[in-house]
Write a protein that holds these residues in place. Structure first.
Motif, PDB file in Angstrom:
ATOM      1  N   ARG A   3       0.855  -1.181   0.000  1.00 17.44           N
ATOM      2  CA  ARG A   3       0.000   0.000   0.000  1.00 17.44           C
ATOM      3  C   ARG A   3       0.888   1.227   0.000  1.00 17.44           C
ATOM      4  N   PRO A   4       0.534   2.228  -0.767  1.00 18.05           N
ATOM      5  CA  PRO A   4       1.331   3.456  -0.762  1.00 18.05           C
ATOM      6  C   PRO A   4       1.392   4.067   0.637  1.00 18.05           C
ATOM      7  N   LEU A   5       2.521   4.652   0.961  1.00 21.71           N
ATOM      8  CA  LEU A   5       2.714   5.259   2.275  1.00 21.71           C
ATOM      9  C   LEU A   5       1.671   6.332   2.554  1.00 21.71           C
ATOM     10  N   ALA A   6       1.330   7.139   1.559  1.00 21.88           N
ATOM     11  CA  ALA A   6       0.350   8.217   1.772  1.00 21.88           C
ATOM     12  C   ALA A   6      -0.986   7.646   2.232  1.00 21.88           C
ATOM     13  N   ALA A   7      -1.435   6.542   1.620  1.00 26.38           N
ATOM     14  CA  ALA A   7      -2.711   5.934   2.002  1.00 26.38           C
ATOM     15  C   ALA A   7      -2.643   5.394   3.419  1.00 26.38           C
ATOM     16  N   GLU A   8      -1.537   4.796   3.784  1.00 24.72           N
ATOM     17  CA  GLU A   8      -1.378   4.278   5.141  1.00 24.72           C
ATOM     18  C   GLU A   8      -1.396   5.415   6.161  1.00 24.72           C
ATOM     19  N   LEU A   9      -0.714   6.515   5.840  1.00 20.31           N
ATOM     20  CA  LEU A   9      -0.715   7.666   6.754  1.00 20.31           C
ATOM     21  C   LEU A   9      -2.105   8.255   6.898  1.00 20.31           C
ATOM     22  N   GLU A  10      -2.864   8.335   5.804  1.00 16.84           N
ATOM     23  CA  GLU A  10      -4.230   8.844   5.873  1.00 16.84           C
ATOM     24  C   GLU A  10      -5.082   7.964   6.782  1.00 16.84           C
ATOM     25  N   GLU A  11      -4.947   6.649   6.658  1.00 16.07           N
ATOM     26  CA  GLU A  11      -5.723   5.729   7.502  1.00 16.07           C
ATOM     27  C   GLU A  11      -5.353   5.881   8.970  1.00 16.07           C
ATOM     28  N   ARG A  12      -4.076   6.018   9.262  1.00 12.42           N
ATOM     29  CA  ARG A  12      -3.639   6.198  10.653  1.00 12.42           C
ATOM     30  C   ARG A  12      -4.143   7.529  11.213  1.00 12.42           C
ATOM     31  N   ARG A  13      -4.053   8.574  10.396  1.00 14.48           N
ATOM     32  CA  ARG A  13      -4.523   9.896  10.808  1.00 14.48           C
ATOM     33  C   ARG A  13      -6.020   9.835  11.106  1.00 14.48           C
ATOM     34  N   ALA A  14      -6.803   9.202  10.214  1.00 20.53           N
ATOM     35  CA  ALA A  14      -8.246   9.093  10.404  1.00 20.53           C
ATOM     36  C   ALA A  14      -8.568   8.295  11.666  1.00 20.53           C
ATOM     37  N   ALA A  15      -7.851   7.209  11.904  1.00 24.96           N
ATOM     38  CA  ALA A  15      -8.099   6.396  13.103  1.00 24.96           C
ATOM     39  C   ALA A  15      -7.841   7.210  14.371  1.00 24.96           C
ATOM     40  N   ALA A  16      -6.768   7.974  14.383  1.00 24.88           N
ATOM     41  CA  ALA A  16      -6.457   8.805  15.550  1.00 24.88           C
ATOM     42  C   ALA A  16      -7.524   9.882  15.743  1.00 24.88           C
ATOM     43  N   LEU A  17      -7.974  10.478  14.651  1.00 27.52           N
ATOM     44  CA  LEU A  17      -8.992  11.529  14.756  1.00 27.52           C
ATOM     45  C   LEU A  17     -10.332  10.967  15.218  1.00 27.52           C
ATOM     46  N   ARG A  18     -10.670   9.750  14.786  1.00 31.86           N
ATOM     47  CA  ARG A  18     -11.931   9.140  15.231  1.00 31.86           C
ATOM     48  C   ARG A  18     -11.901   8.814  16.721  1.00 31.86           C
ATOM     49  N   ARG A  19     -10.713   8.487  17.234  1.00 29.74           N
ATOM     50  CA  ARG A  19     -10.578   8.163  18.659  1.00 29.74           C
ATOM     51  C   ARG A  19     -10.458   9.411  19.530  1.00 29.74           C
ATOM     52  N   ALA A  20     -10.182  10.534  18.918  1.00 34.46           N
ATOM     53  CA  ALA A  20      -9.999  11.775  19.684  1.00 34.46           C
ATOM     54  C   ALA A  20     -11.287  12.148  20.390  1.00 34.46           C
ATOM     55  N   PRO A  21     -11.175  12.666  21.611  1.00 34.38           N
ATOM     56  CA  PRO A  21     -12.389  13.139  22.289  1.00 34.38           C
ATOM     57  C   PRO A  21     -13.019  14.285  21.494  1.00 34.38           C
ATOM     58  N   ARG A  22     -14.308  14.471  21.672  1.00 35.66           N
ATOM     59  CA  ARG A  22     -15.033  15.530  20.960  1.00 35.66           C
ATOM     60  C   ARG A  22     -15.264  16.690  21.926  1.00 35.66           C
ATOM     61  N   PRO A  23     -14.356  17.642  21.942  1.00 33.95           N
ATOM     62  CA  PRO A  23     -14.541  18.795  22.838  1.00 33.95           C
ATOM     63  C   PRO A  23     -15.808  19.561  22.465  1.00 33.95           C
ATOM     64  N   GLN A  24     -16.353  20.255  23.417  1.00 37.04           N
ATOM     65  CA  GLN A  24     -17.547  21.070  23.172  1.00 37.04           C
ATOM     66  C   GLN A  24     -17.183  22.487  22.746  1.00 37.04           C
ATOM     67  N   ARG A  25     -15.935  22.868  22.955  1.00 32.29           N
ATOM     68  CA  ARG A  25     -15.492  24.227  22.646  1.00 32.29           C
ATOM     69  C   ARG A  25     -15.526  24.453  21.134  1.00 32.29           C
ATOM     70  N   THR A  26     -16.119  25.567  20.704  1.00 32.73           N
ATOM     71  CA  THR A  26     -16.193  25.899  19.279  1.00 32.73           C
ATOM     72  C   THR A  26     -15.574  27.270  19.026  1.00 32.73           C
ATOM     73  N   LEU A  27     -15.503  27.611  17.766  1.00 30.50           N
ATOM     74  CA  LEU A  27     -14.931  28.892  17.346  1.00 30.50           C
ATOM     75  C   LEU A  27     -15.993  29.758  16.667  1.00 30.50           C
ATOM     76  N   GLY A  28     -17.231  29.634  17.127  1.00 31.87           N
ATOM     77  CA  GLY A  28     -18.335  30.348  16.500  1.00 31.87           C
ATOM     78  C   GLY A  28     -18.123  31.843  16.379  1.00 31.87           C
ATOM     79  N   GLY A  29     -17.530  32.472  17.386  1.00 28.75           N
ATOM     80  CA  GLY A  29     -17.286  33.919  17.334  1.00 28.75           C
ATOM     81  C   GLY A  29     -16.373  34.290  16.180  1.00 28.75           C
ATOM     82  N   LEU A  30     -15.367  33.468  15.931  1.00 29.54           N
ATOM     83  CA  LEU A  30     -14.467  33.715  14.798  1.00 29.54           C
ATOM     84  C   LEU A  30     -15.234  33.622  13.485  1.00 29.54           C
ATOM     85  N   GLY A  31     -16.097  32.631  13.375  1.00 35.63           N
ATOM     86  CA  GLY A  31     -16.888  32.468  12.154  1.00 35.63           C
ATOM     87  C   GLY A  31     -17.760  33.673  11.883  1.00 35.63           C
ATOM     88  N   ARG A  32     -18.407  34.180  12.927  1.00 35.37           N
ATOM     89  CA  ARG A  32     -19.257  35.371  12.749  1.00 35.37           C
ATOM     90  C   ARG A  32     -18.425  36.582  12.317  1.00 35.37           C
TER      91      ARG A  32
END
Length: 192
Positions: A3-32
């Motif tokens: 498997r190409p290294l880029a695809a493996e890195l994407e899968e690892r990155r996605a797995a880590a992001l899926r396991r990351a806690p979901r903070p409640q803090r947002t940046l809504g003020g910046l968006g406005r």
């Protein structure tokens, strides 16, 4: 199976992001704030984020990118995992483009005769690993752009900007002071 290294890195990155806690803090003020400025994609502006589900980088503003407003793209690009909640755009969730690269210069559509201005606030980070990673990414990605014939100007925080930023890059109470000294530094660093 290879498997190409880029695809493996994407899968690892996605797995880590899926396991990351979901903070409640947002940046809504910046968006406005960005919405109030009326910013829009002009064919040159690119904003990087990472798709939380698949670990792939998205360059909002690029022709093949999902549709998003500048405010949505900026919020996604600032959604640092473990600190801010991911940003939903369409049916997908996005996080900070720094998950892919701290500066994302490799995605700049520039070549011979192009001029690229790079603002690198993390270059002066008080956290040594972040500062080192930024320096390494900057060296590698600026060299690649210059090899393609682009003229690249980098701006890193000067002493006044570093003092205004302080030791905590996420300290929002310093935003006005940082914006003021950063703007002044930018005016000094760019020709009329």
């Amino acid at each position: 199976m290879f498997r190409p290294l880029a695809a493996e890195l994407e899968e690892r990155r996605a797995a880590a992001l899926r396991r990351a806690p979901r903070p409640q803090r947002t940046l809504g003020g910046l968006g406005r704030h960005i919405e109030a400025l009326g910013a829009s994609f002009d064919g040159q502006l690119r904003i990087s984020a990472v798709d939380r589900a698949n670990g792939k980088r998205v360059m909002f503003g690029a022709p093949e990118a999902p549709r998003a407003t500048v405010a949505e793209a900026v919020l996604a690009s600032c959604a640092v995992p473990w600190i801010f909640s991911p940003v939903a755009i369409g049916e997908r969730e996005y996080v900070d483009g720094g998950v892919w690269s701290l500066i994302n210069l490799d995605a700049v559509p520039a070549g011979r005769g192009s001029r690229v201005l790079v603002l690198i606030p993390t270059a002066g980070a008080s956290i040594a690993p972040l500062r080192t990673a930024t320096a390494l990414a900057t060296t590698r990605e600026v060299a690649a752009l210059r090899a393609r014939g682009a003229e690249v100007t980098t701006i890193v925080p000067d002493d006044a900007s570093l003092k205004a930023i302080g030791p905590d890059l996420m300290d929002g109470s310093r935003a006005e002071a940082v914006a003021t000294v950063g703007y002044a530094q930018g005016r000094r660093a760019t020709p009329e």
